[in-house]
Design an enzyme around this catalytic site. Sequence first.
Site, PDB file in Angstrom:
ATOM      1  N   THR A  61      -0.442  -6.120   6.605  1.00  0.00           N
ATOM      2  CA  THR A  61      -0.579  -4.697   6.913  1.00  0.00           C
ATOM      3  C   THR A  61      -0.536  -4.464   8.419  1.00  0.00           C
ATOM      4  O   THR A  61       0.200  -3.613   8.917  1.00  0.00           O
ATOM      5  CB  THR A  61      -1.906  -4.168   6.330  1.00  0.00           C
ATOM      6  OG1 THR A  61      -1.872  -4.339   4.918  1.00  0.00           O
ATOM      7  CG2 THR A  61      -2.127  -2.713   6.693  1.00  0.00           C
ATOM      8  N   GLN A  65       5.911  -3.044  10.623  1.00  0.00           N
ATOM      9  CA  GLN A  65       6.547  -2.379  11.763  1.00  0.00           C
ATOM     10  C   GLN A  65       7.124  -1.028  11.379  1.00  0.00           C
ATOM     11  O   GLN A  65       6.704   0.012  11.858  1.00  0.00           O
ATOM     12  CB  GLN A  65       7.696  -3.243  12.287  1.00  0.00           C
ATOM     13  CG  GLN A  65       7.284  -4.588  12.806  1.00  0.00           C
ATOM     14  CD  GLN A  65       8.502  -5.396  13.273  1.00  0.00           C
ATOM     15  OE1 GLN A  65       9.639  -4.944  13.175  1.00  0.00           O
ATOM     16  NE2 GLN A  65       8.251  -6.572  13.796  1.00  0.00           N
ATOM     17  N   GLU A 132      15.641   3.855   6.555  1.00  0.00           N
ATOM     18  CA  GLU A 132      15.794   2.399   6.426  1.00  0.00           C
ATOM     19  C   GLU A 132      16.737   2.081   5.283  1.00  0.00           C
ATOM     20  O   GLU A 132      17.130   2.982   4.521  1.00  0.00           O
ATOM     21  CB  GLU A 132      14.428   1.736   6.206  1.00  0.00           C
ATOM     22  CG  GLU A 132      13.521   1.822   7.417  1.00  0.00           C
ATOM     23  CD  GLU A 132      12.246   1.020   7.280  1.00  0.00           C
ATOM     24  OE1 GLU A 132      11.942   0.551   6.172  1.00  0.00           O
ATOM     25  OE2 GLU A 132      11.549   0.872   8.293  1.00  0.00           O
ATOM     26  N   ASP A 231      -3.089 -16.767  -2.670  1.00  0.00           N
ATOM     27  CA  ASP A 231      -4.383 -17.128  -3.267  1.00  0.00           C
ATOM     28  C   ASP A 231      -4.701 -16.291  -4.505  1.00  0.00           C
ATOM     29  O   ASP A 231      -5.331 -16.784  -5.447  1.00  0.00           O
ATOM     30  CB  ASP A 231      -5.525 -16.970  -2.241  1.00  0.00           C
ATOM     31  CG  ASP A 231      -5.362 -17.884  -1.039  1.00  0.00           C
ATOM     32  OD1 ASP A 231      -4.426 -18.711  -1.041  1.00  0.00           O
ATOM     33  OD2 ASP A 231      -6.144 -17.767  -0.082  1.00  0.00           O
ATOM     34  N   HIS A 252      13.893 -10.977   3.947  1.00  0.00           N
ATOM     35  CA  HIS A 252      14.296  -9.967   4.923  1.00  0.00           C
ATOM     36  C   HIS A 252      15.534 -10.489   5.633  1.00  0.00           C
ATOM     37  O   HIS A 252      15.557 -11.638   6.074  1.00  0.00           O
ATOM     38  CB  HIS A 252      13.172  -9.688   5.921  1.00  0.00           C
ATOM     39  CG  HIS A 252      13.383  -8.400   6.652  1.00  0.00           C
ATOM     40  ND1 HIS A 252      14.360  -8.250   7.604  1.00  0.00           N
ATOM     41  CD2 HIS A 252      12.766  -7.208   6.544  1.00  0.00           C
ATOM     42  CE1 HIS A 252      14.328  -7.005   8.046  1.00  0.00           C
ATOM     43  NE2 HIS A 252      13.370  -6.347   7.418  1.00  0.00           N
ATOM     44  N   ARG A 298      18.140  -4.700   0.850  1.00  0.00           N
ATOM     45  CA  ARG A 298      17.914  -5.969   1.548  1.00  0.00           C
ATOM     46  C   ARG A 298      18.508  -7.186   0.854  1.00  0.00           C
ATOM     47  O   ARG A 298      18.973  -8.114   1.521  1.00  0.00           O
ATOM     48  CB  ARG A 298      16.407  -6.203   1.668  1.00  0.00           C
ATOM     49  CG  ARG A 298      15.806  -5.335   2.687  1.00  0.00           C
ATOM     50  CD  ARG A 298      14.337  -5.555   2.787  1.00  0.00           C
ATOM     51  NE  ARG A 298      13.858  -4.589   3.767  1.00  0.00           N
ATOM     52  CZ  ARG A 298      12.608  -4.417   4.092  1.00  0.00           C
ATOM     53  NH1 ARG A 298      11.678  -5.140   3.515  1.00  0.00           N
ATOM     54  NH2 ARG A 298      12.270  -3.518   4.991  1.00  0.00           N
ATOM     55  N   HIS A 362       9.926 -12.575   2.901  1.00  0.00           N
ATOM     56  CA  HIS A 362       9.258 -11.425   3.498  1.00  0.00           C
ATOM     57  C   HIS A 362       8.244 -10.762   2.571  1.00  0.00           C
ATOM     58  O   HIS A 362       7.127 -10.458   2.974  1.00  0.00           O
ATOM     59  CB  HIS A 362      10.326 -10.411   3.900  1.00  0.00           C
ATOM     60  CG  HIS A 362       9.797  -9.216   4.616  1.00  0.00           C
ATOM     61  ND1 HIS A 362       9.064  -9.320   5.766  1.00  0.00           N
ATOM     62  CD2 HIS A 362       9.901  -7.887   4.339  1.00  0.00           C
ATOM     63  CE1 HIS A 362       8.733  -8.104   6.186  1.00  0.00           C
ATOM     64  NE2 HIS A 362       9.221  -7.225   5.335  1.00  0.00           N
ATOM     65  N   ARG A 397      12.271  -4.791  -3.751  1.00  0.00           N
ATOM     66  CA  ARG A 397      11.469  -3.691  -3.201  1.00  0.00           C
ATOM     67  C   ARG A 397      12.293  -2.834  -2.238  1.00  0.00           C
ATOM     68  O   ARG A 397      12.994  -3.360  -1.363  1.00  0.00           O
ATOM     69  CB  ARG A 397      10.293  -4.288  -2.440  1.00  0.00           C
ATOM     70  CG  ARG A 397       9.472  -3.287  -1.674  1.00  0.00           C
ATOM     71  CD  ARG A 397       8.481  -3.999  -0.790  1.00  0.00           C
ATOM     72  NE  ARG A 397       9.124  -4.645   0.328  1.00  0.00           N
ATOM     73  CZ  ARG A 397       8.815  -4.428   1.608  1.00  0.00           C
ATOM     74  NH1 ARG A 397       7.857  -3.590   1.937  1.00  0.00           N
ATOM     75  NH2 ARG A 397       9.434  -5.067   2.574  1.00  0.00           N
TER      76      ARG A 397
HETATM   77  C1  LIG Z   1       6.198  -8.551   9.640  1.00  0.00           C
HETATM   78  C2  LIG Z   1       6.038  -7.606   8.469  1.00  0.00           C
HETATM   79  C3  LIG Z   1       6.511  -6.301   8.565  1.00  0.00           C
HETATM   80  C4  LIG Z   1       6.375  -5.422   7.480  1.00  0.00           C
HETATM   81  N1  LIG Z   1       6.788  -4.125   7.625  1.00  0.00           N
HETATM   82  C5  LIG Z   1       6.558  -3.243   6.611  1.00  0.00           C
HETATM   83  C6  LIG Z   1       6.846  -1.858   6.767  1.00  0.00           C
HETATM   84  O1  LIG Z   1       7.299  -1.418   7.813  1.00  0.00           O
HETATM   85  N2  LIG Z   1       6.590  -1.033   5.712  1.00  0.00           N
HETATM   86  C7  LIG Z   1       6.074  -1.480   4.520  1.00  0.00           C
HETATM   87  O2  LIG Z   1       5.870  -0.673   3.606  1.00  0.00           O
HETATM   88  N3  LIG Z   1       5.783  -2.785   4.369  1.00  0.00           N
HETATM   89  C8  LIG Z   1       5.987  -3.668   5.379  1.00  0.00           C
HETATM   90  N4  LIG Z   1       5.660  -4.990   5.206  1.00  0.00           N
HETATM   91  C9  LIG Z   1       5.006  -5.403   3.952  1.00  0.00           C
HETATM   92  C10 LIG Z   1       3.569  -4.888   3.975  1.00  0.00           C
HETATM   93  O3  LIG Z   1       3.048  -5.042   5.265  1.00  0.00           O
HETATM   94  C11 LIG Z   1       2.703  -5.664   2.988  1.00  0.00           C
HETATM   95  O4  LIG Z   1       3.326  -5.717   1.731  1.00  0.00           O
HETATM   96  C12 LIG Z   1       1.355  -4.979   2.821  1.00  0.00           C
HETATM   97  O5  LIG Z   1       0.774  -4.746   4.072  1.00  0.00           O
HETATM   98  C13 LIG Z   1       0.444  -5.851   1.972  1.00  0.00           C
HETATM   99  O6  LIG Z   1      -0.833  -5.277   2.001  1.00  0.00           O
HETATM  100  P1  LIG Z   1      -1.991  -5.951   1.173  1.00  0.00           P
HETATM  101  O7  LIG Z   1      -3.176  -5.097   1.369  1.00  0.00           O
HETATM  102  O8  LIG Z   1      -1.531  -6.213  -0.201  1.00  0.00           O
HETATM  103  O9  LIG Z   1      -2.189  -7.403   1.852  1.00  0.00           O
HETATM  104  P2  LIG Z   1      -2.366  -7.848   3.370  1.00  0.00           P
HETATM  105  O10 LIG Z   1      -2.209  -6.734   4.301  1.00  0.00           O
HETATM  106  O11 LIG Z   1      -1.514  -9.042   3.586  1.00  0.00           O
HETATM  107  O12 LIG Z   1      -3.887  -8.321   3.409  1.00  0.00           O
HETATM  108  C14 LIG Z   1      -4.292  -9.493   2.725  1.00  0.00           C
HETATM  109  C15 LIG Z   1      -5.769  -9.690   2.940  1.00  0.00           C
HETATM  110  O13 LIG Z   1      -6.256 -10.638   1.992  1.00  0.00           O
HETATM  111  C16 LIG Z   1      -7.099 -11.567   2.643  1.00  0.00           C
HETATM  112  N5  LIG Z   1      -7.102 -12.808   1.855  1.00  0.00           N
HETATM  113  C17 LIG Z   1      -6.049 -13.485   1.350  1.00  0.00           C
HETATM  114  N6  LIG Z   1      -6.471 -14.549   0.645  1.00  0.00           N
HETATM  115  C18 LIG Z   1      -7.821 -14.540   0.709  1.00  0.00           C
HETATM  116  C19 LIG Z   1      -8.834 -15.394   0.209  1.00  0.00           C
HETATM  117  N7  LIG Z   1      -8.560 -16.487  -0.526  1.00  0.00           N
HETATM  118  N8  LIG Z   1     -10.125 -15.093   0.489  1.00  0.00           N
HETATM  119  C20 LIG Z   1     -10.450 -14.013   1.247  1.00  0.00           C
HETATM  120  N9  LIG Z   1      -9.531 -13.167   1.746  1.00  0.00           N
HETATM  121  C21 LIG Z   1      -8.232 -13.444   1.480  1.00  0.00           C
HETATM  122  C22 LIG Z   1      -6.499 -11.712   4.020  1.00  0.00           C
HETATM  123  O14 LIG Z   1      -7.461 -12.263   4.903  1.00  0.00           O
HETATM  124  C23 LIG Z   1      -6.148 -10.245   4.302  1.00  0.00           C
HETATM  125  O15 LIG Z   1      -7.311  -9.582   4.738  1.00  0.00           O
HETATM  126  C24 LIG Z   1       5.783  -5.881   6.273  1.00  0.00           C
HETATM  127  C25 LIG Z   1       5.330  -7.196   6.176  1.00  0.00           C
HETATM  128  C26 LIG Z   1       5.442  -8.060   7.257  1.00  0.00           C
HETATM  129  C27 LIG Z   1       4.930  -9.479   7.124  1.00  0.00           C
END
Ligand SMILES: Cc1cc2nc3c(=O)[nH]c(=O)nc-3n(C[C@H](O)[C@H](O)[C@H](O)COP(=O)(O)OP(=O)(O)OC[C@H]3O[C@@H](n4cnc5c(N)ncnc54)[C@H](O)[C@@H]3O)c2cc1C
Length: 555
Positions: A61, A65, A132, A231, A252, A298, A362, A397
């Site tokens: 998150t 970008q 995009e 995980d 990506h 993509r 990605h 996606r």
């Molecule tokens: C470089 C990059 C650019 C991106 N750009 C975009 C964009 O512009 N727009 C868009 O829509 N998406 C984008 N994405 C995708 C998007 O960012 C993610 O899909 C989204 O943020 C995922 O959110 P989430 O809350 O599921 O997980 P995350 O934001 O990845 O959070 C995961 C959390 O889980 C915790 N965690 C994991 N395993 C454990 C464990 N075993 N025990 C305790 N805690 C754990 C981690 O510490 C973290 O806090 C991008 C991704 C990347 C990598």
Amino acid sequence: MTALAIQRRHLIPFRSSLLPQIFTDTLVVGSGVAGLRCAIEASTAGDVIVLAKESLDLSSTNWAQGGIATVLSADDSIAQHESDTLESGAGLCDPEAVSVLVREGPDEVEQMIAWGMRVDREADGSVSLGREGGHRQDRIVHADGDATGAALAAALIAKVRGIGSVRMFNRCFALDVLTSDDAGHRRAAGVLTWHSRFGLQIVWARAIVLACGGAGQVYRETTNPKVATGDAVAMAWRAGATVADLEFMQFHPTSLYVAGAPRHLISEAVRGEGAWLVDAAGSRFMQSVHPMGELAPRDIVSRGIVEHLARTGQSHAFLDCRHLGGGQPGAFARRFPGLDRMLAGFGLDASRELIPVNPAAHYTIGGVLTDLSGRTSLRGLYACGESASNGVHGANRLASNSLLEGLVFGRRVAHAIAADALPDPAPVHTESRIDVPERGDLDVADIRASLRSAMWRNVGVQRSATRLADVLKMIEFWGRYGLHAVFERPSGWEAQNLLTVSHLMARAALERVESRGTHWRSDAPEPDPRWRVRLAWTPGHDRPIRVALPAETHG
Ligand SMILES: Cc1cc2nc3c(=O)[nH]c(=O)nc-3n(C[C@H](O)[C@H](O)[C@H](O)COP(=O)(O)OP(=O)(O)OC[C@H]3O[C@@H](n4cnc5c(N)ncnc54)[C@H](O)[C@@H]3O)c2cc1C
């Protein structure tokens, strides 16, 4: 599914009666957009604990970008966003899930702005909207040019910090979901955790939410942060929950390809602003591949790059940004300040030279199977964000739909928890006996590196039955001793989760004998209408369940 030779129920031996125990109403594992949005909503109905295995802001998150896709302009429509999402999903989206995402999206984004998220604006004060790949309208809300995720994470963290009923435990690793028997029903009851200061603990909760992000770290080439080790899928699988769509990993097309550098993402928004993909001879090659050229979905762009490089014998492609902003000096830096700084760190100047790029893993499309409210197949266990598979993304996606998914489905999970109103779990005396093997000299870093290289070579952009069968044998071999070992720290537990998730991904990719969306099989290069089904895998069953999909209506 052919099981890994050793797949224990728990990663480590423990006895609950000997461990400190904590009680809460809702336990959210993950502090990204999905976990935090869920925690905020769940806090209106009870106490919440949020876990992050590193710092609160080390997440995909925070790294996002390009932006958040949603319908805010009068030129746009819900039907058009829905149609673009379905088209990108290559026939495998659940149309109802897509409808929920796009209809509930605009209110969620307005809510973030109301909670203080900075967004870029036009001179007249209206929210500035970018475009995009795969989008037929300008609908990407962005912040500070290319730092949307950081702005979103900052707003959510600030909001959560102001809520007294939410406690945040960082550097607290969730090892396993614990289950109990509730009037004849198996249910999730708690999570075994390891805190870097306090060691092992058990957190018991009425509802457990897996919001751990994706599994990009199973690949050598990935844009994901180091926390993305799958995980949630591994924990859910060990606890007996169903997982789905794991053959679909989005690559990506444009990550920075510089020796020794992490695979920094060069956002899709750069191509949205007009950047070209060119080869070493400076020739554009995407126009002959798809009518949308560089802005095709993509999967098509990643495949276009891989095929062009194979045909021409080149190692990587380039992004040409030199003409952006009419070639005015500083135009790139003004629109993409973060990227400009990152590139400068490698001595690159996008306004004057070509940027070397290649595809990288990605976004993990598959995950823990859920309904439209994040309920998994295990009572009391919920999942949202990149850890979940709710049918929104189909086989591919659509860009910038994932932050939106975290917001919409994070909130929906909290509502489901309130509606389900499960009783407190009776804390169970549980123990896991594992004969601790002779401690050999297992080099965890070497297992991880070997696995990630093998996954990139064999389960990467291009797959085939032969390569998938080979990699399954390798993973099963590594699993024989890697999963037999007992580790005492997160790096070892993550390696074991990576082995489990890689095995599931390779097995699912072998099962689907067609090419669709992100899943490209050189031995079955076309989509096959008989495969318009989702594959759901349940522990203990050799074969996946084929989940049929209703017809799609494109607006
Ligand atoms: C470089 C990059 C650019 C991106 N750009 C975009 C964009 O512009 N727009 C868009 O829509 N998406 C984008 N994405 C995708 C998007 O960012 C993610 O899909 C989204 O943020 C995922 O959110 P989430 O809350 O599921 O997980 P995350 O934001 O990845 O959070 C995961 C959390 O889980 C915790 N965690 C994991 N395993 C454990 C464990 N075993 N025990 C305790 N805690 C754990 C981690 O510490 C973290 O806090 C991008 C991704 C990347 C990598």
